[in-house]
Design a protein around this motif. Structure first.
Motif, PDB file in Angstrom:
ATOM      1  N   VAL A 158      -0.091   1.028   5.337  1.00  0.00           N
ATOM      2  CA  VAL A 158       0.742   1.865   4.108  1.00  0.00           C
ATOM      3  C   VAL A 158       2.139   1.488   4.335  1.00  0.00           C
ATOM      4  O   VAL A 158       2.832   1.656   5.521  1.00  0.00           O
ATOM      5  CB  VAL A 158       0.517   3.082   4.162  1.00  0.00           C
ATOM      6  CG1 VAL A 158       1.515   3.993   3.431  1.00  0.00           C
ATOM      7  CG2 VAL A 158      -1.228   3.435   3.304  1.00  0.00           C
ATOM      8  N   PHE A 188       5.131   6.538   1.661  1.00  0.00           N
ATOM      9  CA  PHE A 188       4.220   7.845   1.608  1.00  0.00           C
ATOM     10  C   PHE A 188       5.012   8.515   0.611  1.00  0.00           C
ATOM     11  O   PHE A 188       6.196   8.664   0.803  1.00  0.00           O
ATOM     12  CB  PHE A 188       3.809   8.391   2.822  1.00  0.00           C
ATOM     13  CG  PHE A 188       3.328   9.724   2.751  1.00  0.00           C
ATOM     14  CD1 PHE A 188       2.043   9.916   2.052  1.00  0.00           C
ATOM     15  CD2 PHE A 188       3.815  10.896   3.090  1.00  0.00           C
ATOM     16  CE1 PHE A 188       1.550  11.296   1.820  1.00  0.00           C
ATOM     17  CE2 PHE A 188       3.263  12.092   3.097  1.00  0.00           C
ATOM     18  CZ  PHE A 188       2.037  12.305   2.270  1.00  0.00           C
ATOM     19  N   ILE A 209      -3.319   4.264  -2.120  1.00  0.00           N
ATOM     20  CA  ILE A 209      -4.064   4.798  -0.964  1.00  0.00           C
ATOM     21  C   ILE A 209      -4.060   6.489  -1.198  1.00  0.00           C
ATOM     22  O   ILE A 209      -3.187   7.139  -0.594  1.00  0.00           O
ATOM     23  CB  ILE A 209      -3.647   4.447   0.426  1.00  0.00           C
ATOM     24  CG1 ILE A 209      -3.380   2.674   0.343  1.00  0.00           C
ATOM     25  CG2 ILE A 209      -4.656   4.894   1.530  1.00  0.00           C
ATOM     26  CD1 ILE A 209      -4.860   2.184   0.269  1.00  0.00           C
ATOM     27  N   LYS A 256       0.721  -1.131  -0.016  1.00  0.00           N
ATOM     28  CA  LYS A 256      -0.011  -0.011  -0.001  1.00  0.00           C
ATOM     29  C   LYS A 256       0.794   1.319  -0.012  1.00  0.00           C
ATOM     30  O   LYS A 256       1.650   1.121   0.642  1.00  0.00           O
ATOM     31  CB  LYS A 256      -0.847   0.006   1.204  1.00  0.00           C
ATOM     32  CG  LYS A 256      -2.087  -1.161   1.055  1.00  0.00           C
ATOM     33  CD  LYS A 256      -3.173  -1.058   2.371  1.00  0.00           C
ATOM     34  CE  LYS A 256      -4.001  -2.076   2.445  1.00  0.00           C
ATOM     35  NZ  LYS A 256      -4.762  -2.048   3.337  1.00  0.00           N
ATOM     36  N   GLU A 296      -6.914  11.965   7.888  1.00  0.00           N
ATOM     37  CA  GLU A 296      -6.873  10.766   6.478  1.00  0.00           C
ATOM     38  C   GLU A 296      -5.602   9.976   6.371  1.00  0.00           C
ATOM     39  O   GLU A 296      -5.493   8.956   6.072  1.00  0.00           O
ATOM     40  CB  GLU A 296      -7.415  11.591   5.239  1.00  0.00           C
ATOM     41  CG  GLU A 296      -7.688  10.715   4.187  1.00  0.00           C
ATOM     42  CD  GLU A 296      -8.329  11.159   2.984  1.00  0.00           C
ATOM     43  OE1 GLU A 296      -7.926  11.005   2.058  1.00  0.00           O
ATOM     44  OE2 GLU A 296      -9.109  12.318   3.166  1.00  0.00           O
ATOM     45  N   LEU A 297      -4.390  10.909   6.470  1.00  0.00           N
ATOM     46  CA  LEU A 297      -3.376  10.504   6.490  1.00  0.00           C
ATOM     47  C   LEU A 297      -2.951   9.429   7.296  1.00  0.00           C
ATOM     48  O   LEU A 297      -2.328   8.243   7.144  1.00  0.00           O
ATOM     49  CB  LEU A 297      -2.008  11.450   6.834  1.00  0.00           C
ATOM     50  CG  LEU A 297      -0.579  11.047   6.106  1.00  0.00           C
ATOM     51  CD1 LEU A 297      -0.463  10.580   4.598  1.00  0.00           C
ATOM     52  CD2 LEU A 297       0.245  11.988   6.497  1.00  0.00           C
ATOM     53  N   VAL A 337      -4.711  10.331  -0.428  1.00  0.00           N
ATOM     54  CA  VAL A 337      -5.055  11.242   0.755  1.00  0.00           C
ATOM     55  C   VAL A 337      -5.251  12.827   0.259  1.00  0.00           C
ATOM     56  O   VAL A 337      -4.447  13.279  -0.821  1.00  0.00           O
ATOM     57  CB  VAL A 337      -3.717  11.263   1.627  1.00  0.00           C
ATOM     58  CG1 VAL A 337      -4.142  12.266   2.651  1.00  0.00           C
ATOM     59  CG2 VAL A 337      -3.339   9.951   2.143  1.00  0.00           C
ATOM     60  N   ALA A 375       0.659   5.213  -0.127  1.00  0.00           N
ATOM     61  CA  ALA A 375      -0.317   6.665   0.039  1.00  0.00           C
ATOM     62  C   ALA A 375       0.498   7.753  -0.787  1.00  0.00           C
ATOM     63  O   ALA A 375       1.618   8.108  -0.882  1.00  0.00           O
ATOM     64  CB  ALA A 375      -0.133   7.115   1.557  1.00  0.00           C
ATOM     65  N   ALA A 410      -4.686   6.226   6.785  1.00  0.00           N
ATOM     66  CA  ALA A 410      -4.058   5.538   5.690  1.00  0.00           C
ATOM     67  C   ALA A 410      -2.839   4.687   6.350  1.00  0.00           C
ATOM     68  O   ALA A 410      -2.679   3.590   5.876  1.00  0.00           O
ATOM     69  CB  ALA A 410      -3.801   6.279   4.609  1.00  0.00           C
TER      70      ALA A 410
END
Length: 404
Positions: free
Chosen positions: A177, A180, A149, A126, A168-169, A151, A128, A172
């Motif tokens: 995740v 990022f 994912i 995953k 929201e981050l 954001v 982000a 995630a």
């Protein structure tokens, strides 16, 4: 569909910056006549309007004269140039970077992004990503078989922060995740992440053991005396962190295809191994040009930022004068992300119409997130006069095609 065919079908480049002119205008629902004017391509900066760092060509020629010594460097870049870069970048970011183990020179920042993502993303991981953000991020996650994912970045919410949804981050990150990825300043909006946002990203990534790739390509071109916060300089930060930066934009050295990545030793080592089988190294002669970076004549950077800020102010004023158009004033870099009112045609059609009827090329908003169907991006690093003329023509077409 065959897996390989499907993978490459998702890498569509028809609407990517610099590729729009390959499209034809067949089937366009045109209204009215063409508006004459000098063609302007806002999909990228104009290096004729803003020339490269003085002395960069001389540095390149000196590299050529060195011959094989410069042509065949280590895969991660020539040692003395990495030493130069580590000193300059350490001072710039207020951190310590080892030239031997924490830095690699790449074929452009795009090359650095590919290497970093290829070193961190496994099948099914995953990842982000921010929306909107750099157009290649989504495509590369898909190419490496990662799971996106998204954001939200509510960039029109305020001018005090970038607008990242930190709740929201964290949600995630809680889902597992692994990586990022974000750009700061943000591409396409030009907003800068606030100190609190960067501190929160660093804390959350550390807490949930998330690797981070920070794309800081425009970190030198900051407007209005704003403060820029480097993630790599935070006391609390993720174990795996790669920062990407280069001289292709602000310094107009894009033609030399130069990028730099620095950060966690284990990831830099992976990137070197990957580069060895992808491109061997950044162009050896081009690497020599990096000695002109962070070595500009006194006042050169200040003049460049002032010139871009003047263009920004005039273009923003034009857009703000159009009913239904929304745009946030760029805080860094040279991008504006413009939201337009409802039109009689789709945005995909409008950007083609704009090119065929006004000789203006922009990048469609869906390159930066599938939901941005009423937006486009421009790079205003252009001749000031011709940029204003081109946006005036753009405004005329917005009015011409506005839904009544």
């Amino acid at each position: 569909m065959d897996q390989l065919i499907e993978k490459f079908s998702m890498l569509g480049v028809d609407n990517a910056p610099g590729q729009e002119t390959l499209q034809d205008g067949e089937g366009l629902r045109l209204i009215g006549e063409k508006i004459p004017g000098r063609p302007v391509d806002f999909s990228h900066g104009d290096v004729n309007a803003f020339e490269p760092i003085p002395g960069s060509l001389d540095a390149f020629v000196e590299g050529v004269h060195l011959g094989g010594e410069q042509a065949y460097t280590e895969y991660k870049g020539r040692g003395n140039i990495r030493e130069w870069l580590s000193e300059k970048l350490s001072a710039f970011t207020n951190t310590t970077i080892s030239p031997d183990t924490q830095l690699i020179i790449t074929p452009g920042t795009q090359g650095a992004l590919f290497l970093a993502m290829g070193s961190l993303i496994g099948r099914g991981d995953k990842v982000a990503i921010v929306e909107p953000d750099y157009f290649a991020n989504r495509k590369l996650v898909q190419f490496f078989d990662g799971e996106i994912i998204p954001v939200v970045l509510d960039f029109l919410e305020s001018d005090k922060r970038a607008g990242l949804n930190l709740a929201e981050l964290e949600d995630a990150f809680k889902t597992g995740v692994k990586v990022f990825l974000f750009s700061n300043p943000n591409n396409p909006t030009g907003v800068i992440y606030s100190y609190d946002e960067i501190r929160s990203i660093a804390f959350l990534a550390k807490k949930y053991d998330v690797s981070v790739i920070a794309d800081q390509l425009y970190a030198r071109q900051i407007f209005d005396g704003r403060v820029y916060t480097h993630l790599c300089a935070q006391d609390t930060k993720p174990v795996n962190l790669i920062t990407i930066i280069g001289p292709s934009k602000t310094e107009s050295l894009s033609g030399y295809r130069l990028g730099v990545a620095f950060g966690s030793e284990n990831i830099i080592a992976r990137m070197e191994k990957l580069q060895a089988i992808v491109s061997l190294r950044a162009g050896g002669y081009s690497q020599a040009v990096l000695t002109s970076w962070f070595n500009e004549p006194e006042g050169w950077m200040e003049d460049r930022m002032s010139a871009h800020q003047r263009i920004r102010d005039d273009l923003v004023a034009l857009f703000h004068g159009v009913e239904g158009v929304k745009v946030r004033k760029t805080e860094a870099g040279s991008y504006l992300f413009v939201r337009v009112p409802e039109l009689r045609v789709t945005m995909r059609e409008f950007v083609k119409i704009l090119r065929f009827q006004a000789d203006v090329t922009v990048t469609i908003g869906t390159e930066f997130g599938p939901q941005f169907t009423n937006s486009f991006r421009i790079n205003f690093s252009q001749d000031h006069h011709f940029a204003l003329e081109a946006i005036n023509r753009t405004v005329q077409l917005i009015e011409r095609y506005r839904r009544e």
